[in-house]
Design an enzyme around this catalytic site. Sequence first.
Site, PDB file in Angstrom:
ATOM      1  N   GLU A   1      40.695  51.701  44.566  1.00 31.43           N
ATOM      2  CA  GLU A   1      40.241  51.216  45.882  1.00 31.43           C
ATOM      3  C   GLU A   1      39.227  50.064  45.765  1.00 31.43           C
ATOM      4  O   GLU A   1      39.121  49.252  46.663  1.00 31.43           O
ATOM      5  CB  GLU A   1      39.624  52.367  46.688  1.00 31.43           C
ATOM      6  CG  GLU A   1      40.664  53.254  47.359  1.00 31.43           C
ATOM      7  CD  GLU A   1      41.496  52.525  48.421  1.00 31.43           C
ATOM      8  OE1 GLU A   1      40.920  51.782  49.229  1.00 31.43           O
ATOM      9  OE2 GLU A   1      42.729  52.712  48.415  1.00 31.43           O
TER      10      GLU A   1
ATOM     11  N   ARG B   1      38.117  52.946  34.167  1.00 30.51           N
ATOM     12  CA  ARG B   1      37.776  53.827  33.045  1.00 30.51           C
ATOM     13  C   ARG B   1      37.519  55.277  33.487  1.00 30.51           C
ATOM     14  O   ARG B   1      37.528  56.172  32.649  1.00 30.51           O
ATOM     15  CB  ARG B   1      36.550  53.295  32.297  1.00 30.51           C
ATOM     16  CG  ARG B   1      36.843  52.068  31.459  1.00 30.51           C
ATOM     17  CD  ARG B   1      35.692  51.713  30.537  1.00 30.51           C
ATOM     18  NE  ARG B   1      36.061  50.673  29.600  1.00 30.51           N
ATOM     19  CZ  ARG B   1      35.847  49.371  29.792  1.00 30.51           C
ATOM     20  NH1 ARG B   1      35.275  48.948  30.899  1.00 30.51           N
ATOM     21  NH2 ARG B   1      36.226  48.482  28.870  1.00 30.51           N
TER      22      ARG B   1
ATOM     23  N   HIS C   1      39.353  47.564  43.583  1.00 32.20           N
ATOM     24  CA  HIS C   1      40.164  46.344  43.502  1.00 32.20           C
ATOM     25  C   HIS C   1      40.799  46.044  44.866  1.00 32.20           C
ATOM     26  O   HIS C   1      40.843  44.904  45.310  1.00 32.20           O
ATOM     27  CB  HIS C   1      41.324  46.524  42.508  1.00 32.20           C
ATOM     28  CG  HIS C   1      40.894  46.760  41.094  1.00 32.20           C
ATOM     29  ND1 HIS C   1      41.064  47.959  40.455  1.00 32.20           N
ATOM     30  CD2 HIS C   1      40.326  45.924  40.188  1.00 32.20           C
ATOM     31  CE1 HIS C   1      40.620  47.870  39.220  1.00 32.20           C
ATOM     32  NE2 HIS C   1      40.162  46.648  39.022  1.00 32.20           N
TER      33      HIS C   1
ATOM     34  N   ASP D   1      30.456  45.013  38.636  1.00 36.76           N
ATOM     35  CA  ASP D   1      30.233  44.192  37.446  1.00 36.76           C
ATOM     36  C   ASP D   1      29.209  43.115  37.812  1.00 36.76           C
ATOM     37  O   ASP D   1      29.521  41.916  37.845  1.00 36.76           O
ATOM     38  CB  ASP D   1      31.552  43.571  36.981  1.00 36.76           C
ATOM     39  CG  ASP D   1      32.529  44.642  36.551  1.00 36.76           C
ATOM     40  OD1 ASP D   1      32.244  45.354  35.590  1.00 36.76           O
ATOM     41  OD2 ASP D   1      33.586  44.792  37.202  1.00 36.76           O
TER      42      ASP D   1
HETATM   43  O1  PAF Z   1      36.392  42.496  35.876  1.00 39.24           O
HETATM   44  C1  PAF Z   1      37.447  42.502  35.231  1.00 39.24           C
HETATM   45  O2  PAF Z   1      38.351  43.302  35.454  1.00 39.24           O
HETATM   46  C2  PAF Z   1      37.622  41.485  34.115  1.00 39.24           C
HETATM   47  O3  PAF Z   1      36.446  41.268  33.436  1.00 39.24           O
HETATM   48  C3  PAF Z   1      38.245  40.167  34.602  1.00 39.24           C
HETATM   49  C4  PAF Z   1      37.329  39.458  35.577  1.00 39.24           C
HETATM   50  C5  PAF Z   1      39.576  40.427  35.260  1.00 39.24           C
HETATM   51  C6  PAF Z   1      38.474  39.235  33.402  1.00 39.24           C
HETATM   52  O4  PAF Z   1      39.337  39.783  32.480  1.00 39.24           O
END
Ligand code: PAF
Length: 280
Positions: free
Chosen positions: A35, A187, A37, A150
């Site tokens: 979710e 993960r 993403h 992130d």
């Molecule tokens: O955040 C992520 O999933 C990765 O670091 C990304 C930005 C797709 C780069 O591989």
Amino acid sequence: MKRIQTIKEVKNEMCRYRSEGQVIGFVPTMGYLHEGHLSLVRESIKQTDRTAVSVYVNPKQFGPDEDYLQYPRDIDRDADVLEKEGVDVLFTCQDREMYPKGYKTYVEVQDYQDVLCGASRPGHFRGVCTVVLKLFQIIKPDIAFFGQKDAQQAVILKKMVKDLNAEVKISVHPIVREKDGLALSSRNALLRPRQRKAALCLYQSLQIAKQAILKGQTDSLKIIHLMKERINKEKQAQWDYVEIVDKNNLESLSKVIKGETLIALAVYIGQVRLIDNIII
Ligand code: PAF
């Protein structure tokens, strides 16, 4: 939705959209979509005319002892989900095309790449910046969407785009959490049931920090101590770092500054390394 597997083909498709004057949104991912993403995908669909999503597990951002091989993958499920969301293009790419034999060019954001996750994952952000800049060159999006989970990656990519005059807007969106507070991550799928419970210590330690700050505590060392105390209670958990930094340049802060403070942590739950953060 078009599933495209070559750089030439995806460039042509994007070129067609641009020639029609359409605004292109881009969500780079490593797949095994959740979710978090999908919140980025929905934002892109809302804000732009065309949305491209890449699913590419980038080998250059994993260290030799990291979980590149274990990283969860399910491209058919990802494709189904993206199709249902109304994505225009799903771009996947083979390593041999992304990094052909003799590949030599890398992007680094000095200093920012060496702290927090970068301190224990040397080369990680060099790999991230390299692949993201390559993807930007390929897709040429107007807006690229990233998650606040992130946090360091978002700060670094903004700096990269600014320093290299790349013509893309980086749009960062809130962390999506499970009901109990665990931040969504691909993960999480690697956690056993007991580890899943233990993983709550990330969120809970952030809440402890927040409460302490609301009660007037501003001393970073004291706040970090409280957070580590919570994490140390979990047998399965081992913190990698717990830090309080400036949210714009990632420099360590000895005192919490309202609106400018990022509290970030990485914790191993068994072998699974999880991250989380809040901005105060
Ligand atoms: O955040 C992520 O999933 C990765 O670091 C990304 C930005 C797709 C780069 O591989």
